[in-house]
Structure formats: structure tokens, C-alpha cells
Design a protein around this motif. Structure first.
Motif, PDB file in Angstrom:
ATOM      1  N   ARG A 145      22.504  43.494  34.769  1.00  0.00           N
ATOM      2  CA  ARG A 145      23.904  43.907  34.737  1.00  0.00           C
ATOM      3  C   ARG A 145      24.616  43.347  35.963  1.00  0.00           C
ATOM      4  O   ARG A 145      24.028  43.267  37.039  1.00  0.00           O
ATOM      5  N   LYS A 146      25.849  42.950  35.775  1.00  0.00           N
ATOM      6  CA  LYS A 146      26.620  42.461  36.915  1.00  0.00           C
ATOM      7  C   LYS A 146      28.069  42.915  36.768  1.00  0.00           C
ATOM      8  O   LYS A 146      28.525  43.285  35.675  1.00  0.00           O
ATOM      9  N   ARG A 147      28.786  42.866  37.878  1.00  0.00           N
ATOM     10  CA  ARG A 147      30.178  43.314  37.901  1.00  0.00           C
ATOM     11  C   ARG A 147      31.073  42.186  37.401  1.00  0.00           C
ATOM     12  O   ARG A 147      31.032  41.064  37.920  1.00  0.00           O
ATOM     13  N   VAL A 148      31.876  42.481  36.391  1.00  0.00           N
ATOM     14  CA  VAL A 148      32.814  41.496  35.866  1.00  0.00           C
ATOM     15  C   VAL A 148      34.217  42.063  35.982  1.00  0.00           C
ATOM     16  O   VAL A 148      34.412  43.285  36.051  1.00  0.00           O
ATOM     17  N   THR A 149      35.192  41.164  36.013  1.00  0.00           N
ATOM     18  CA  THR A 149      36.590  41.593  36.143  1.00  0.00           C
ATOM     19  C   THR A 149      37.431  40.987  35.034  1.00  0.00           C
ATOM     20  O   THR A 149      37.109  39.925  34.483  1.00  0.00           O
ATOM     21  N   VAL A 150      38.513  41.684  34.702  1.00  0.00           N
ATOM     22  CA  VAL A 150      39.516  41.172  33.777  1.00  0.00           C
ATOM     23  C   VAL A 150      40.871  41.340  34.446  1.00  0.00           C
ATOM     24  O   VAL A 150      41.019  42.151  35.374  1.00  0.00           O
ATOM     25  N   SER A 151      41.861  40.582  33.991  1.00  0.00           N
ATOM     26  CA  SER A 151      43.189  40.682  34.598  1.00  0.00           C
ATOM     27  C   SER A 151      44.240  40.808  33.502  1.00  0.00           C
ATOM     28  O   SER A 151      44.061  40.314  32.380  1.00  0.00           O
ATOM     29  N   ALA A 152      45.330  41.472  33.822  1.00  0.00           N
ATOM     30  CA  ALA A 152      46.429  41.670  32.877  1.00  0.00           C
ATOM     31  C   ALA A 152      47.701  41.962  33.647  1.00  0.00           C
ATOM     32  O   ALA A 152      47.675  42.267  34.842  1.00  0.00           O
ATOM     33  N   THR A 153      48.831  41.906  32.949  1.00  0.00           N
ATOM     34  CA  THR A 153      50.122  42.161  33.602  1.00  0.00           C
ATOM     35  C   THR A 153      50.487  43.639  33.594  1.00  0.00           C
ATOM     36  O   THR A 153      51.450  44.043  34.249  1.00  0.00           O
ATOM     37  N   SER A 154      49.722  44.439  32.848  1.00  0.00           N
ATOM     38  CA  SER A 154      49.990  45.883  32.827  1.00  0.00           C
ATOM     39  C   SER A 154      48.680  46.650  32.910  1.00  0.00           C
ATOM     40  O   SER A 154      47.609  46.131  32.555  1.00  0.00           O
ATOM     41  N   GLU A 155      48.772  47.901  33.367  1.00  0.00           N
ATOM     42  CA  GLU A 155      47.577  48.717  33.489  1.00  0.00           C
ATOM     43  C   GLU A 155      46.962  48.981  32.117  1.00  0.00           C
ATOM     44  O   GLU A 155      45.734  48.938  31.961  1.00  0.00           O
ATOM     45  N   GLU A 156      47.808  49.242  31.134  1.00  0.00           N
ATOM     46  CA  GLU A 156      47.306  49.526  29.788  1.00  0.00           C
ATOM     47  C   GLU A 156      46.512  48.342  29.217  1.00  0.00           C
ATOM     48  O   GLU A 156      45.448  48.516  28.629  1.00  0.00           O
ATOM     49  N   GLU A 157      47.053  47.119  29.406  1.00  0.00           N
ATOM     50  CA  GLU A 157      46.374  45.937  28.898  1.00  0.00           C
ATOM     51  C   GLU A 157      45.054  45.693  29.643  1.00  0.00           C
ATOM     52  O   GLU A 157      44.053  45.265  29.053  1.00  0.00           O
ATOM     53  N   ALA A 158      45.051  45.985  30.956  1.00  0.00           N
ATOM     54  CA  ALA A 158      43.820  45.812  31.742  1.00  0.00           C
ATOM     55  C   ALA A 158      42.724  46.752  31.237  1.00  0.00           C
ATOM     56  O   ALA A 158      41.550  46.365  31.099  1.00  0.00           O
ATOM     57  N   TRP A 159      43.088  48.009  30.952  1.00  0.00           N
ATOM     58  CA  TRP A 159      42.107  48.967  30.406  1.00  0.00           C
ATOM     59  C   TRP A 159      41.613  48.517  29.029  1.00  0.00           C
ATOM     60  O   TRP A 159      40.420  48.640  28.708  1.00  0.00           O
ATOM     61  N   LYS A 160      42.496  47.979  28.229  1.00  0.00           N
ATOM     62  CA  LYS A 160      42.120  47.523  26.895  1.00  0.00           C
ATOM     63  C   LYS A 160      41.077  46.407  26.972  1.00  0.00           C
ATOM     64  O   LYS A 160      40.061  46.416  26.261  1.00  0.00           O
ATOM     65  N   LYS A 161      41.331  45.419  27.850  1.00  0.00           N
ATOM     66  CA  LYS A 161      40.387  44.316  28.005  1.00  0.00           C
ATOM     67  C   LYS A 161      39.061  44.802  28.570  1.00  0.00           C
ATOM     68  O   LYS A 161      37.978  44.365  28.151  1.00  0.00           O
TER      69      LYS A 161
END
Length: 424
Positions: free
Chosen positions: A34-50
Motif C-alpha cells: 500500500r502507498k499514499r496516493v493523491t488526487v487533485s480537483a478545483t472543489s472539495e466535493e470533486e476531490a472527495w469523489k475522486k
């Protein structure tokens, strides 16, 4: 509203100084860790979705890549470590597709982020965009020779369906290997269908044309090569890689049956010599190399009818005369050689073929069409397809029937006559 305490493995979302929202969580990787991965988005809601999508995939057993490959980087790794073990022409062909098309079109994209939509868009662009314009070919020409995109007159030079299919196949094979090595979870190229090319299956010779060709070849030093191509359907590389040691003459000139004191031509068909296809000659870059036959079925043993055997014996005598006349004879052991005994470059075979086909009135017929003619004529004589397949060395009977077994109008007429007679 303040969020409640997050459960273990849910991950976290925070906002950077530049305003972007970042989601982070530990997920399963292709190495099993397991490793730490990140996602990015322009809104908090979209970041949680990804982020939840990443976690859901991990929980379902779909890992993320442990390596941050680009398409270009992985293709280079694949060529160096996987494709390099294949046949030289395969290595050369795959490398050309990667350099000319895949790297310029998809090379900068992250392997893990490649989608079926990316592949479909890329292939559509290849199919519809003028390659002269896309590759700036015209702009590289001298100013007085420019005649296309550089002067505003697009020539519309697009890739054929066959070439697009080959590019798709190379990408699909590379991604399939990446999936086997657990670098990516699935092969997105398999999700994209490409248009299958239409093969022209009416390029073979009929019996009269084949007889005329053999008659015109009587005075050609490579007459036996054309006899083998028409009677046995051998490929060009197989013919040029054929050695005298690949032919078994056992019993050809020995006494037989009731004629115990002398060789009997009437019984010659009992003593067919045989020919083994064991290697093929190819040009790879600047070198001529001998490689195994195209497929496992291509490596085959074929009996030689008396007419074919006699053509080979006549050729053997001619080669002996050339060896005696040559200042320096190269004893290559090959059946078909240059006048100095060396291998014949497959490309240079056209120096013999083009004048011969012109004399026979067969302009536009390719040398490979002699192989097609052999298959078609055998099938029309009622030879079972599985026997034809083994004579010419097709990999599967589907190839014999689908690509080579063309149906003429005369075949259709005869079939409909039979039906008419049956129904009265």
C-alpha cells in the motif's frame, strides 16, 4: 459544518495555498503493498469523489501503478526488455511504430491515466489527419519543392486502415504486457475497436496465366525459384533461405520395383524427394539475417513432384557452371544465390521478377501473389483446405479460407447451375 472523525482508511482532503483541493489516501499498488496516493480537483466535493473512487478500486482489488511511468518510458522499457527477444523484423517493425506514431501521439501521457477515450481519439486523429501536415514533411523539403501543407494545399495523405490496425495492435500488446506485470489494472486499448482492413483476394493467377509465366521463366536463371513459388506456395524469404541440405533426394535416382536394373521414370512418383522449410532470409536494417520460419506451422516438410525436382536438378547444374566460371565463389550452401554464390537480397529479387512478369503480360502482379495462386488453384482442384494449409504453411485454416480462397464468378456460376439442376 464540521466533519466528524474519519474512519480508518477513509483518507483526507485539504486545500493548497493556490486554491486547489488535494485528496490523499493509502491504497493497494501493483506490487501488493500500500502507498499514499493523491488526487487533485478545483472543489472539495470533486476531490472527495475522486479519492473515494481510488479507495473503492483498491477495496475491489484493482491496484494502482507502483511506478510513475509515462507512455514513452514504458514503451522504451517494453522494447528493450520484451520485444528485443522476438524475431528481428518484429523488433524493427514494433520500434518503427513506437517512434513514428505512439511516442509523438501519446508519449507524454501518464501510463496509469491512459483511458479508452484517449486511445480512440488518438487513432481517429491518425485516420483522418494528413500525415504530411501532421509530421511537417512538406516544411522540411526545399522551398522550391514544397507542394502540400507548407503552401496551403493539403494532399490528404492519411494512413491506411491496415497501418492504423498495426499501430493499435502494437499499443495493445504493450499494454497487455504492462497488465501482466501488474503495472496497470487493465488494458484500455482492448476496449477500442478499429476498422478491419479489406484484403484484395483477387490478385492470383489463373491456370493459363501460371502456364505462361512458367514458359517465360524457362530461360531465367531463377526458373526453379518460380516453379517452387507456384507449385508449393513458398514465401520469398523461405525460397531465398532454402539450402541444398534442406532437400532429401533419397530414392530419387535409384532402381525401383519391376525395373530393378535402371531408374524408371514411370515409377518416379513413388520416390518423391522432400523439402524442409527450416529458415527464412530477411533484410533487417543494413544486414541480411537468417531467422526461423514465420510460425510453427511454417516450419514444414513438403514432397517435391517430379517436375519440381527436375527444375531443381537443372538449377543445381547451372549453379555448378556459375561456380566454375566465378573468380571468387562464396559457398553459402543456398539453393538460390547471386552469380557469385552469396545470398540474394529479398529486395533485389525484383530485378528478376519485374522483367519476367512484363514478358508474361502480368504487370502489377506481386511476387507474393504466386503464393496466393498456388492456394487458389489447389482449392479449385478440390484439394481439402487442411492439406493446402500444410503445403503452404499457413498458421491456421482460417487464413487459407478467408484471405486466399477467393471465389470467381465462374465458381459462382457453376454452383448456381448445380442448384438449378437439383431443383429442376
Amino acid at each position: 459544518m464540521a466533519r466528524g472523525k474519519r474512519s480508518n482508511g477513509e483518507g483526507s482532503v485539504y486545500q493548497r495555498k493556490d486554491g486547489m483541493w488535494i485528496g490523499a489516501a493509502y491504497v493497494l499498488t501493483t506490487t501488493g503493498h500500500r502507498k499514499r496516493v493523491t488526487v487533485s480537483a478545483t472543489s472539495e466535493e470533486e476531490a472527495w469523489k475522486k479519492l473515494r473512487k481510488k479507495i473503492a478500486d483498491s477495496d475491489a482489488g484493482i491496484p494502482v501503478s507502483a511506478d510513475n511511468w509515462t507512455i514513452e518510458g514504458y514503451l522504451k522499457y517494453w522494447l528493450d526488455n520484451v520485444v528485443s527477444t522476438k524475431r528481428p523484423r518484429t523488433v524493427e517493425g514494433y520500434g518503427a511504430v513506437v517512434r513514428r506514431h505512439l511516442v509523438p501521439g501519446l508519449g507524454a501521457k501518464k501510463l496509469q491515466r491512459l483511458s479508452a477515450q484517449d486511445v480512440r481519439t488518438f487513432l481517429t486523429r491518425l485516420r483522418h489527419d494528413c500525415r504530411c501536415c501532421a509530421d511537417k514533411i512538406d516544411a522540411k523539403r526545399p522551398k522550391d519543392a514544397r507542394r502540400c501543407c507548407a503552401v496551403g494545399e493539403c494532399c490528404g495523405q492519411v494512413l491506411s486502415d491496415r497501418t492504423v490496425q498495426q499501430i493499435h495492435a502494437v499499443l495493445r500488446n504493450a499494454l497487455q504486457h504492462a497488465m501482466r506485470e501488474e503495472v496497470i489494472p487493465r488494458n484500455v486499448a482492448k476496449l477500442v475497436q478499429v476498422k478491419s482492413p479489406r484484403y484484395d483476394v483477387h490478385r492470383g493467377l489463373d491456370a493459363d496465366q501460371a502456364r505462361k509465366l512458367l514458359k517465360e521463366a524457362e530461360s531465367d536463371r531463377l526458373k526453379a525459384l518460380y516453379v517452387l513459388a507456384l507449385y508449393l506456395g513458398m514465401r520469398r524469404g523461405e525460397l531465398l533461405g532454402l539450402r541444398w541440405t534442406d532437400i532429401d533426394w533419397d530414392g530419387w535416382d535409384e532402381p525401383c520395383g519391376p525395373h530393378a536394373d535402371e531408374f524408371c521414370e514411370e515409377c518416379a512418383d513413388r520416390y518423391f524427394p522432400s523439402l524442409q522449410v527450416r529458415q527464412t532470409l530477411q533484410r533487417v536494417g543494413t544486414k541480411l539475417v537468417f531467422v526461423p520460419p514465420k510460425t510453427d506451422r511454417s516450419e514444414r516438410s513438403t514432397p517435391l513432384p517430379p517436375l519440381v525436382a527436375e527444375a531443381l536438378i537443372e538449377h543445381w547444374d547451372r549453379q555448378d557452371d556459375e561456380a566454375e566460371a566465378a573468380d571468387a565463389w562464396e559457398d553459402s550452401g543456398l539453393v538460390f544465390t547471386t552469380p557469385q554464390g552469396g545470398p540474394i537480397d529479398p529486395t533485389y529479387l525484383r530485378a528478376s521478377w519485374y522483367p519476367l512478369r512484363k514478358r508474361a503480360g502480368l504487370d502489377g502482379v506481386r511476387f507474393h501473389d504466386l503464393r496466393h495462386s498456388c492456394v487458389t488453384l489447389l482449392l479449385r482442384l478440390g484439394v481439402p483446405p487442411h492439406i493446402v494449409r500444410d503445403i503452404v504453411g499457413h498458421s491456421a485454416i482460417d487464413v487459407t479460407m478467408t484471405i486466399y480462397a477467393s471465389v470467381s464468378l465462374q465458381d459462382k456460376r457453376e454452383a448456381l447451375k448445380k442448384l438449378t439442376a437439383e431443383l429442376g
